[in-house]
Design an enzyme around this catalytic site. Structure first.
Site, PDB file in Angstrom:
ATOM      1  N   ASP A   9       0.885  -1.174   0.000  1.00  0.00           N
ATOM      2  CA  ASP A   9       0.000   0.000   0.000  1.00  0.00           C
ATOM      3  C   ASP A   9       0.921   1.222   0.000  1.00  0.00           C
ATOM      4  O   ASP A   9       2.112   1.107   0.273  1.00  0.00           O
ATOM      5  CB  ASP A   9      -0.865  -0.057   1.281  1.00  0.00           C
ATOM      6  CG  ASP A   9      -1.530   1.252   1.608  1.00  0.00           C
ATOM      7  OD1 ASP A   9      -2.196   1.804   0.699  1.00  0.00           O
ATOM      8  OD2 ASP A   9      -1.376   1.747   2.733  1.00  0.00           O
ATOM      9  N   ASP A  11      -0.228   5.127   0.956  1.00  0.00           N
ATOM     10  CA  ASP A  11      -0.466   6.164   1.981  1.00  0.00           C
ATOM     11  C   ASP A  11      -0.574   5.553   3.371  1.00  0.00           C
ATOM     12  O   ASP A  11      -1.445   4.744   3.625  1.00  0.00           O
ATOM     13  CB  ASP A  11      -1.734   6.953   1.628  1.00  0.00           C
ATOM     14  CG  ASP A  11      -1.547   7.716   0.337  1.00  0.00           C
ATOM     15  OD1 ASP A  11      -2.258   7.413  -0.636  1.00  0.00           O
ATOM     16  OD2 ASP A  11      -0.654   8.570   0.285  1.00  0.00           O
ATOM     17  N   ARG A  56     -13.927  11.306  -0.754  1.00  0.00           N
ATOM     18  CA  ARG A  56     -13.834  11.928   0.574  1.00  0.00           C
ATOM     19  C   ARG A  56     -14.456  13.323   0.539  1.00  0.00           C
ATOM     20  O   ARG A  56     -15.164  13.716   1.454  1.00  0.00           O
ATOM     21  CB  ARG A  56     -12.364  12.004   0.994  1.00  0.00           C
ATOM     22  CG  ARG A  56     -12.122  12.335   2.447  1.00  0.00           C
ATOM     23  CD  ARG A  56     -10.680  12.039   2.842  1.00  0.00           C
ATOM     24  NE  ARG A  56     -10.366  10.652   2.562  1.00  0.00           N
ATOM     25  CZ  ARG A  56      -9.207  10.236   2.049  1.00  0.00           C
ATOM     26  NH1 ARG A  56      -8.261  11.088   1.737  1.00  0.00           N
ATOM     27  NH2 ARG A  56      -8.996   8.962   1.829  1.00  0.00           N
ATOM     28  N   THR A 122      -2.814   0.798  -4.414  1.00  0.00           N
ATOM     29  CA  THR A 122      -3.199   1.991  -3.654  1.00  0.00           C
ATOM     30  C   THR A 122      -4.463   2.638  -4.199  1.00  0.00           C
ATOM     31  O   THR A 122      -4.808   2.470  -5.367  1.00  0.00           O
ATOM     32  CB  THR A 122      -2.069   3.046  -3.665  1.00  0.00           C
ATOM     33  OG1 THR A 122      -2.506   4.213  -2.978  1.00  0.00           O
ATOM     34  CG2 THR A 122      -1.681   3.422  -5.098  1.00  0.00           C
TER      35      THR A 122
HETATM   36  C1  XBP Z   1      -5.155   6.397   0.740  1.00  0.00           C
HETATM   37  C2  XBP Z   1      -6.352   7.068   0.207  1.00  0.00           C
HETATM   38  C3  XBP Z   1      -6.208   8.162  -0.797  1.00  0.00           C
HETATM   39  C4  XBP Z   1      -5.465   9.343  -0.179  1.00  0.00           C
HETATM   40  C5  XBP Z   1      -5.728  10.612  -0.946  1.00  0.00           C
HETATM   41  O1  XBP Z   1      -4.834   5.413  -0.210  1.00  0.00           O
HETATM   42  O2  XBP Z   1      -7.451   6.672   0.566  1.00  0.00           O
HETATM   43  O3  XBP Z   1      -7.508   8.564  -1.174  1.00  0.00           O
HETATM   44  O4  XBP Z   1      -5.984   9.555   1.132  1.00  0.00           O
HETATM   45  O5  XBP Z   1      -5.295  10.444  -2.283  1.00  0.00           O
HETATM   46  P1  XBP Z   1      -3.938   4.082   0.191  1.00  0.00           P
HETATM   47  P2  XBP Z   1      -6.257  10.909  -3.484  1.00  0.00           P
HETATM   48  O6  XBP Z   1      -3.861   3.978   1.710  1.00  0.00           O
HETATM   49  O7  XBP Z   1      -4.695   2.946  -0.451  1.00  0.00           O
HETATM   50  O8  XBP Z   1      -2.589   4.350  -0.427  1.00  0.00           O
HETATM   51  O9  XBP Z   1      -6.770  12.279  -3.111  1.00  0.00           O
HETATM   52  O10 XBP Z   1      -5.377  10.906  -4.704  1.00  0.00           O
HETATM   53  O11 XBP Z   1      -7.319   9.859  -3.509  1.00  0.00           O
HETATM   54 MG    MG Z   2      -2.952   3.211   3.358  1.00  0.00          MG
END
Ligand code: XBP
Ligand code: MG
Length: 235
Positions: A9, A11, A56, A122
């Site tokens: 993953d 973020d 979101r 991701t």
């Molecule tokens: C994390 C998310 C993303 C980020 C924001 O993704 O949910 O939406 O918070 O990025 P992961 P965007 O943990 O799966 O990496 O605004 O580009 O969506």
């Molecule tokens: Mg994450």
């Protein structure tokens, strides 16, 4: 079945991108566009339960900005806000403001040395991933054979789609892989695709339900490929 690939993953797992990255970029976009919205850390932690930046914004507008939500072309307006946010996020990332989490660089290097295949699964926008990888792996180039991100699949985490996409791209069965995640929604997504999963939690995901994870860690610091292989074998 032996371990053939690690699926990371992004973020919260590879880097702590949310509080000081994405959240700051959202607030900069709101200000630039004249929206008197502000996502503080506690509200953002709650909003993170909805994955995907556009989703979101929609969730927030529905709940807290009903008049803005009710105006015509709301999806177009959401896309515009999100585009502006991504611009700000990329400039934060490109300035090198968001470091990799402890142990990530070392584990990736060891995985490469041991011949393990590496992939990304991701929810975030692809450009955000490329920006993070270019910033931190500029010398050696991207270590990831497959990068699956954002809208490439119809349903975002906790749906399994993004992990199923990666398995198909790697042409590997789920049991030959190990997912590394930071959150409950990420765990549900990986488990939904049948992939054994290690959690590397942090202050924003402590206390979430990690039932089904083969290991719950506070970070990948000093974690070796032998550790991952042993946990994978025992799972
Ligand atoms: C994390 C998310 C993303 C980020 C924001 O993704 O949910 O939406 O918070 O990025 P992961 P965007 O943990 O799966 O990496 O605004 O580009 O969506
Ligand atoms: Mg994450």
């Amino acid at each position: 079945m032996n371990l053939s690939a690690l699926i990371f993953d992004v973020d919260g797992t590879i880097a702590q991108t949310e509080r000081d990255g994405h959240r700051v970029a959202f607030n900069l976009a709101f200000t630039e566009l004249g929206l008197h919205w502000y996502w503080d850390e506690s509200l953002y932690r709650e909003l993170l339960k909805t994955t995907g930046g556009k989703e979101r914004i929609a969730d927030y507008a529905k709940r807290f900005q009903p008049e803005w939500w009710a105006m015509p072309d709301v999806q177009t307006r959401i896309a515009m806000v999100h585009h502006c946010k991504t611009k700000h996020y990329l400039s934060l990332i490109n300035r090198g403001n968001i470091p990799l989490r402890d142990g990530v660089r070392e584990l990736i290097a060891e995985a490469q040395a041991r011949g393990l295949r590496l992939a990304i699964a991701t929810t975030t926008t692809p450009d955000n991933v490329y920006g993070l990888i270019n910033t931190h792996f500029q010398q050696e180039g991207s270590p990831f054979e497959v990068i699956a991100a954002g809208d490439i699949v119809p349903a975002k985490k906790p749906a399994p789609d993004i992990y199923t996409y990666v398995l198909q791209a790697l042409n590997l069965p789920a049991r030959a892989c190990l997912a590394i995640e930071d959150s409950e929604v990420g765990l549900q997504s990986a488990l939904g695709a049948g992939i054994p999963t290690v959690i590397t939690q942090h202050e924003d995901t402590h206390g979430q339900d990690f039932t089904g994870a083969i290991k719950v860690l506070d970070s990948l610091h000093l974690v070796s490929i032998n550790d991952l292989m042993a946990w994978h074998r025992e799972s």
